[in-house]
Design a protein around this motif. Structure first.
Motif, PDB file in Angstrom:
ATOM      1  N   ILE A 191       0.449 133.792 -41.233  1.00 23.15           N
ATOM      2  CA  ILE A 191      -0.011 135.192 -41.152  1.00 23.15           C
ATOM      3  C   ILE A 191      -0.466 135.530 -39.729  1.00 23.15           C
ATOM      4  CG2 ILE A 191      -1.825 136.803 -41.951  1.00 23.15           C
ATOM      5  CD1 ILE A 191       0.011 136.353 -44.245  1.00 23.15           C
ATOM      6  N   PHE A 192      -1.103 134.564 -39.056  1.00 23.59           N
ATOM      7  CA  PHE A 192      -1.642 134.875 -37.732  1.00 23.59           C
ATOM      8  C   PHE A 192      -0.709 134.526 -36.578  1.00 23.59           C
ATOM      9  CE2 PHE A 192      -5.419 135.089 -40.319  1.00 23.59           C
ATOM     10  CZ  PHE A 192      -6.025 136.223 -39.811  1.00 23.59           C
ATOM     11  N   ASN A 204       3.066 134.579 -37.217  1.00 23.88           N
ATOM     12  CA  ASN A 204       4.340 135.266 -37.442  1.00 23.88           C
ATOM     13  C   ASN A 204       4.352 135.958 -38.811  1.00 23.88           C
ATOM     14  OD1 ASN A 204       6.929 136.093 -36.983  1.00 23.88           O
ATOM     15  ND2 ASN A 204       7.881 134.150 -37.547  1.00 23.88           N
ATOM     16  N   PRO A 205       3.538 137.019 -38.923  1.00 20.45           N
ATOM     17  CA  PRO A 205       3.496 137.713 -40.215  1.00 20.45           C
ATOM     18  C   PRO A 205       4.831 138.376 -40.527  1.00 20.45           C
ATOM     19  CG  PRO A 205       2.288 138.946 -38.551  1.00 20.45           C
ATOM     20  CD  PRO A 205       2.688 137.653 -37.915  1.00 20.45           C
ATOM     21  N   GLU A 214       1.184 142.591 -39.089  1.00 23.53           N
ATOM     22  CA  GLU A 214       1.292 142.359 -37.636  1.00 23.53           C
ATOM     23  C   GLU A 214       0.379 143.348 -36.887  1.00 23.53           C
ATOM     24  OE1 GLU A 214       3.827 140.399 -35.733  1.00 23.53           O
ATOM     25  OE2 GLU A 214       2.817 141.106 -33.929  1.00 23.53           O
ATOM     26  N   VAL A 245      -3.407 142.424 -37.617  1.00 22.74           N
ATOM     27  CA  VAL A 245      -3.963 141.208 -37.000  1.00 22.74           C
ATOM     28  C   VAL A 245      -3.923 141.257 -35.471  1.00 22.74           C
ATOM     29  CG1 VAL A 245      -3.504 139.725 -39.001  1.00 22.74           C
ATOM     30  CG2 VAL A 245      -1.859 139.779 -37.125  1.00 22.74           C
ATOM     31  N   THR A 246      -3.044 142.096 -34.913  1.00 22.33           N
ATOM     32  CA  THR A 246      -3.030 142.220 -33.450  1.00 22.33           C
ATOM     33  C   THR A 246      -3.933 143.367 -32.987  1.00 22.33           C
ATOM     34  OG1 THR A 246      -1.076 143.639 -33.520  1.00 22.33           O
ATOM     35  CG2 THR A 246      -0.693 141.279 -33.178  1.00 22.33           C
ATOM     36  N   ARG A 269      -6.065 149.504 -28.542  1.00 24.19           N
ATOM     37  CA  ARG A 269      -5.761 148.417 -27.601  1.00 24.19           C
ATOM     38  C   ARG A 269      -4.886 148.856 -26.433  1.00 24.19           C
ATOM     39  NH1 ARG A 269      -5.723 142.531 -29.939  1.00 24.19           N
ATOM     40  NH2 ARG A 269      -7.148 142.387 -28.195  1.00 24.19           N
ATOM     41  N   MET A 289      -3.080 137.518 -31.358  1.00 29.26           N
ATOM     42  CA  MET A 289      -2.562 137.030 -32.639  1.00 29.26           C
ATOM     43  C   MET A 289      -1.083 137.396 -32.739  1.00 29.26           C
ATOM     44  SD  MET A 289      -4.763 135.526 -34.530  1.00 29.26           S
ATOM     45  CE  MET A 289      -6.509 135.340 -34.819  1.00 29.26           C
ATOM     46  N   ALA A 290      -0.401 136.724 -33.654  1.00 27.13           N
ATOM     47  CA  ALA A 290       0.979 137.048 -34.024  1.00 27.13           C
ATOM     48  C   ALA A 290       1.860 137.275 -32.780  1.00 27.13           C
ATOM     49  CB  ALA A 290       1.001 138.248 -34.949  1.00 27.13           C
ATOM     50  N   HIS A 291       2.491 138.441 -32.657  1.00 28.75           N
ATOM     51  CA  HIS A 291       3.416 138.675 -31.545  1.00 28.75           C
ATOM     52  C   HIS A 291       2.733 138.483 -30.196  1.00 28.75           C
ATOM     53  CE1 HIS A 291       5.094 141.317 -28.429  1.00 28.75           C
ATOM     54  NE2 HIS A 291       6.247 140.853 -28.861  1.00 28.75           N
ATOM     55  N   ASP A 292       1.513 138.987 -30.063  1.00 26.14           N
ATOM     56  CA  ASP A 292       0.796 138.857 -28.780  1.00 26.14           C
ATOM     57  C   ASP A 292       0.596 137.381 -28.427  1.00 26.14           C
ATOM     58  OD1 ASP A 292       0.563 141.605 -28.727  1.00 26.14           O
ATOM     59  OD2 ASP A 292      -1.387 141.588 -29.722  1.00 26.14           O
ATOM     60  N   ARG A 317       2.427 134.842 -29.463  1.00 26.15           N
ATOM     61  CA  ARG A 317       3.725 134.233 -29.094  1.00 26.15           C
ATOM     62  C   ARG A 317       4.113 134.637 -27.680  1.00 26.15           C
ATOM     63  NH1 ARG A 317       5.303 136.280 -34.263  1.00 26.15           N
ATOM     64  NH2 ARG A 317       6.838 137.656 -33.309  1.00 26.15           N
ATOM     65  N   GLY A 348       9.788 135.024 -33.784  1.00 27.91           N
ATOM     66  CA  GLY A 348       8.993 133.917 -34.329  1.00 27.91           C
ATOM     67  C   GLY A 348       9.860 132.709 -34.649  1.00 27.91           C
TER      68      GLY A 348
END
Lengths: 277, 228
Positions: free
Chosen positions: A259-260, A262-263, A269, A272-273, B3, B74-77, B79, B211
């Motif tokens: 989830i944190f 690659n949701p 997404e 969490v971002t 953001r 988190m997530a995309h950021d 990566r 991902g």
């Protein structure tokens, strides 16, 4: 040229065979919660895995606390509340009218946002529940109090002042006292509704460490607004949002590490971002 | 937009990666040009420029650490930031390959080239062309481009094979030419490695966007198999 996908655990878990292999302590099946005509939650389906920490995240007003309160029938206390669907605890539907609510709440304890010790001694706070359930012998109660305070990582700090008021402790200690109080009746599942939101960072980390320590014996569900906390502390995460009818829905459920990093759902997404919520 | 500041910082970060990328591109082209013209002074300048490339890489790394510490991505950021750390390291190593070529030119001193350079400048040109497009794909998170570019590594490998065979012919005909042949072989080898690192950048771009942690298989393995 070929592309080889490296082994990366990225699958989400839902009901079904995964649930059995992981050991589902609780299963929520097509559950909706109504307050009068208002449908606060719609068609929730999820498994709560035994000896794991499951975090419920989502923007304010998405129904996280309503969901959490459904697990030990706290919603019964709201006169207009009604539940459809079922919540199984070890395969038995706890939403059924025939179920003993007091027993459900013994098996599924709860810790609230603000520490709320009784205006009694530290000892009495912890002994209160077991006494209610019929344990009278002082020796037995002493043992339970010590064990519970040790599990809650508070024993060393209070063992010499057990008869002082619970309210004399610091905020972080009071919250650990409330956890000890919840553990004293030997619940199987512990619900935590933003248990660290009123605490300083050190007390917060203490609570998180404590969760890691006790999850070997219990199953924990935590509602939190603090996404870093959900990421740090939980094994599984459920993401909730309100739909166009302002009813809460679960939009994604999976391993926290997925989830944190690659949701699957764009809304998760964005949440969490920090792009919305 | 929530953001907005973080978004701006991410954009600035990508711009900085492009600056580092263009420094690496320039270093590769200049190193081969200096070798071709046997311009030792130009090679000395490449050694100095490499220090600037290293510094730029550390500056970006520092910027990345600050973003990770202060923004909790988190997530995309997450990566994007983790992969950018990897990509700047790839670019810095490309700068080292250019520096290696400059050092070879300096070590050759006043000895003439074993042969006029034809395929080696082609390799450099192809490397830079691939790198440029890979960085554009990174900035735009263009997965399609990132999947296509690594296949062009085959062209660089083919040129390398050609240089290798040609230099072997020189050595067979005149064993005394072995040292001068070796120098050029090292140059070609450095340029061949640049294209491999472009592939790594493309893998990271795919990871940022999807991902998907995937390795794009190199044709180098086949090359070495054919040599044995």
């Amino acid at each position: 040229m070929t592309i080889q996908t490296l082994e990366i655990e990225n699958q989400t878990h839902s009901t079904g065979s995964d649930a059995i292999s992981l050991g589902a302590k609780m299963e929520v099946k097509n559950m909706s919660v109504f307050y009068g005509k208002f449908r606060a939650l719609t068609d929730i389906n999820m498994d709560i895995y035994a000896n794991k920490i499951t975090a419920i995240i989502g923007p304010s007003g998405c129904g996280k606390s309503t969901l959490l309160r459904s697990f030990n029938r706290m919603n019964d206390l709201t006169p207009s509340a009604r539940v459809e669907g079922s919540i199984l605890l070890d395969g038995r539907d706890i939403t059924a009218n025939r179920e003993d609510v007091v027993d459900v709440r013994r098996r599924i304890g709860m810790v609230f946002q603000r520490p709320n010790p009784f205006p009694k001694s530290i000892y009495e706070n912890v002994a209160y529940g077991p006494r209610l359930y019929g344990i009278r012998r002082k020796n037995d109660l002493d043992q339970i109090v010590e064990k519970s305070l040790k599990q809650a990582a508070l024993w060393e700090e209070v063992k010499d002042k057990l008869h002082q008021s619970g309210l004399s402790l610091s905020g972080g200690q009071q919250q650990r006292l409330c956890i000890a109080r919840a553990l004293a009746v030997e619940p199987e599942v512990i619900l935590m509704d933003e248990p660290a939101s009123a605490l300083d960072p050190i007390s917060t980390l203490r609570i998180e460490e404590l969760m890691h320590d006790i999850v070997k014996e219990y199953t924990i569900l935590i509602v939190t607004h603090n996404m870093q906390q959900a990421a740090r502390v939980s094994d599984f995460t459920a993401m909730m949002m309100i739909d166009e009818n302002r009813s809460g829905r679960m939009i994604e459920f999976g391993e926290t590490k997925s989830i944190f990093t690659n949701p699957k759902d764009k809304r998760t997404e964005d949440y969490v971002t920090g792009r919305f919520g | 937009m929530l953001r907005k500041t973080f978004e701006t910082e991410l954009q600035q970060l990508k711009d900085e990666v492009l600056v580092l990328g263009s420094m690496a591109e320039q270093a590769i082209l200049n190193s081969v040009e200096a070798l071709k013209k046997r311009d030792l002074k130009a090679s000395e300048r490449i050694l100095e420029d490499d220090r600037a490339i290293n510094k730029k890489r550390f500056d970006i790394e520092n910027q990345l650490m600050i973003l990770i510490a202060t923004q909790q991505p988190m997530a995309h950021d997450l990566r994007l930031l983790a992969s950018t750390m990897e990509i700047i390291s790839e670019l810095e190593r490309m700068g080292d390959y250019a520096k290696g070529i400059a050092n070879i030119n300096i070590r050759m001193g006043d000895q003439p080239l074993l042969k006029p350079l034809i395929d080696i400048p082609r390799m450099a040109q192809k490397d830079v062309d691939m790198l440029h497009r890979a960085l554009t794909a990174f900035v735009n998170e263009d997965v399609e481009a990132a999947r296509v570019i690594p296949a062009e590594d085959d062209e660089v490998d083919a040129l390398y094979n050609q240089v290798y065979r040609e230099l072997m012919m020189f050595v067979i005909q005149d064993p005394k030419s072995i040292e001068r042949a070796n120098w050029l072989l090292w140059v070609a080898h450095n340029l061949e490695r640049v294209a491999d690192r472009v592939t790594n950048i493309c893998e990271r771009t795919i990871f940022i966007a999807t991902g998907e942690m995937a390795e794009i298989k190199s044709t180098d393995d086949e090359f070495w198999k054919n040599q044995s």
